[in-house]
Motif scaffolding. Structure first.
Motif, short mmCIF file in Angstrom:
data_model
loop_
_atom_site.label_atom_id
_atom_site.label_comp_id
_atom_site.label_asym_id
_atom_site.label_seq_id
_atom_site.Cartn_x
_atom_site.Cartn_y
_atom_site.Cartn_z
N GLN A 167 -6.31 -9.30 -0.12
CA GLN A 167 -6.22 -10.72 0.21
C GLN A 167 -7.22 -11.56 -0.55
O GLN A 167 -6.90 -12.64 -1.02
N GLY A 168 -8.44 -11.09 -0.69
CA GLY A 168 -9.49 -11.92 -1.27
C GLY A 168 -9.89 -13.01 -0.29
O GLY A 168 -9.95 -12.78 0.92
N VAL A 267 -11.82 1.80 2.33
CA VAL A 267 -11.22 0.51 2.69
C VAL A 267 -10.06 0.77 3.65
O VAL A 267 -9.06 1.39 3.28
N THR A 268 -10.21 0.30 4.89
CA THR A 268 -9.16 0.48 5.88
C THR A 268 -8.45 -0.83 6.22
O THR A 268 -7.74 -0.91 7.22
N ASP A 269 -8.65 -1.85 5.40
CA ASP A 269 -7.85 -3.07 5.53
C ASP A 269 -6.39 -2.67 5.34
O ASP A 269 -6.06 -1.95 4.39
N PRO A 270 -5.49 -3.10 6.23
CA PRO A 270 -4.10 -2.62 6.14
C PRO A 270 -3.34 -3.16 4.94
O PRO A 270 -2.33 -2.56 4.53
N TRP A 271 -3.79 -4.28 4.37
CA TRP A 271 -3.06 -4.87 3.23
C TRP A 271 -3.53 -4.22 1.94
O TRP A 271 -4.72 -4.15 1.67
N THR A 272 -2.58 -3.74 1.16
CA THR A 272 -2.94 -2.95 -0.02
C THR A 272 -2.61 -3.61 -1.35
O THR A 272 -2.98 -3.09 -2.41
N ALA A 273 -1.89 -4.72 -1.33
CA ALA A 273 -1.55 -5.40 -2.59
C ALA A 273 -1.35 -6.88 -2.33
O ALA A 273 -1.09 -7.31 -1.20
N HIS A 274 -1.48 -7.66 -3.41
CA HIS A 274 -1.32 -9.11 -3.34
C HIS A 274 -0.55 -9.56 -4.57
O HIS A 274 -1.00 -9.34 -5.69
#
Length: 288
Positions: A167-168, A267-274
């Motif tokens: 996400q940034g 990194v366990t943030d669920p979003w993996t791409a943007h």
């Protein structure tokens, strides 16, 4: 080596469980009180990747910010995601302890660590804990910058200082507006908009901002700050892991425990791409 019960007692002095929200699920999820603790791993999420990391590391205590079971359960069957986590922890003699909203309210707590990562000077809690006579505990923090920055520059600082995620940093507001004071809140923060308005700050940095609350907040120019900065939930809370690890290290040294304390960088943030839009009228451009 200290027993688990001794380590948990020390952690409870840092993040008293009675200061957690009533809906929260903090404390020890699994672990034998008399087991010896030699190695501790701190992480944001009690997910399979983190538990596997704890096994590989040889940790016998995993401390996470997010609860494993927040809304209760009727099963820990190994064919469920969370049940498999429990089975893996118990089979490998790894205790799990959770510090969630009690760590949010603590002094220092999650938002202090977030402010520190951004080189912000903490002035006071955004929402003071009424049970704290010194006025240091509470949700969020009101902070000052060491020197004024534009919203664009503050967003670039956040993007460069916080852990990288897909996400940034999302921004709402005038990119060239000058920021001198900032409210920060690790994790989901759009429930604090009224407190942010009352604080009179120039910007608010948090996570999980929803469309309608953010839109209404920005539209209310008479009372809103100059900008909203929305970072990934995981990224705003990960700095607490380093703070918490340092706190336990200090306790271990003082008590002569000799604990080995680690912070997961997984990194366990669920979003993996943007995927960026092909046209972005208000694009910030690459930071310097």
């Amino acid at each position: 080596m200290p027993r688990l019960s001794e380590v948990i007692a020390a952690l409870d002095t840092l993040w008293p469980p009675e200061t957690a929200e009533g809906w929260d699920a903090v404390g020890t999820v699994c672990g034998e009180p008399d087991q010896e603790i030699t190695r501790v791993l701190f992480a944001v999420d009690p997910v399979r990747e983190i538990v596997d990391e704890a096994v590989k590391l040889g940790a016998n205590l995993l401390v996470t910010h997010h609860p494993l079971y927040l809304r209760g359960t009727t099963t820990v069957a190994a064919d469920t995601f969370k049940g498999r986590v429990v089975h893996t922890l118990i089979k490998n003699d790894i205790a799990l302890h959770v510090a969630h909203t009690n760590a949010d309210r603590a002094d220092p707590g999650v938002s202090d660590a977030l402010a520190g990562a951004l080189d912000l000077r903490v002035v006071r809690p955004l929402v003071p804990d009424p049970t704290d006579p010194e006025g240091r505990r509470g949700l969020g923090r009101v902070c000052e910058l060491d020197h004024p920055l534009t919203v664009r520059e503050l967003a670039a600082r956040a993007a460069g200082r916080l852990p990288a995620t897909a996400q940034g940093i999302r921004v709402a507001g005038d990119l060239e507006a000058v920021v001198r004071t900032v409210a920060v809140s690790g994790g989901s923060g759009d429930g604090l908009f009224d407190d942010v308005r009352a604080a009179g700050v120039d910007a608010f940095l948090t996570a999980d901002l929803r469309h309608h609350p953010a839109s209404e907040f920005i539209a209310d120019r008479a009372h809103s700050p100059l900008a909203l900065l929305d970072a990934a939930h995981w990224a705003t809370e990960w700095p607490w892991c380093e703070l918490a690890a340092a706190q336990l290290d200090e306790i271990s040294d003082r008590k002569g425990w000799g604990l080995r304390v680690h912070v997961s960088k997984t990194v366990t943030d669920p979003w993996t791409a943007h995927a960026a839009s092909t046209e972005t009228p208000n694009a910030m451009g690459a930071p310097n």
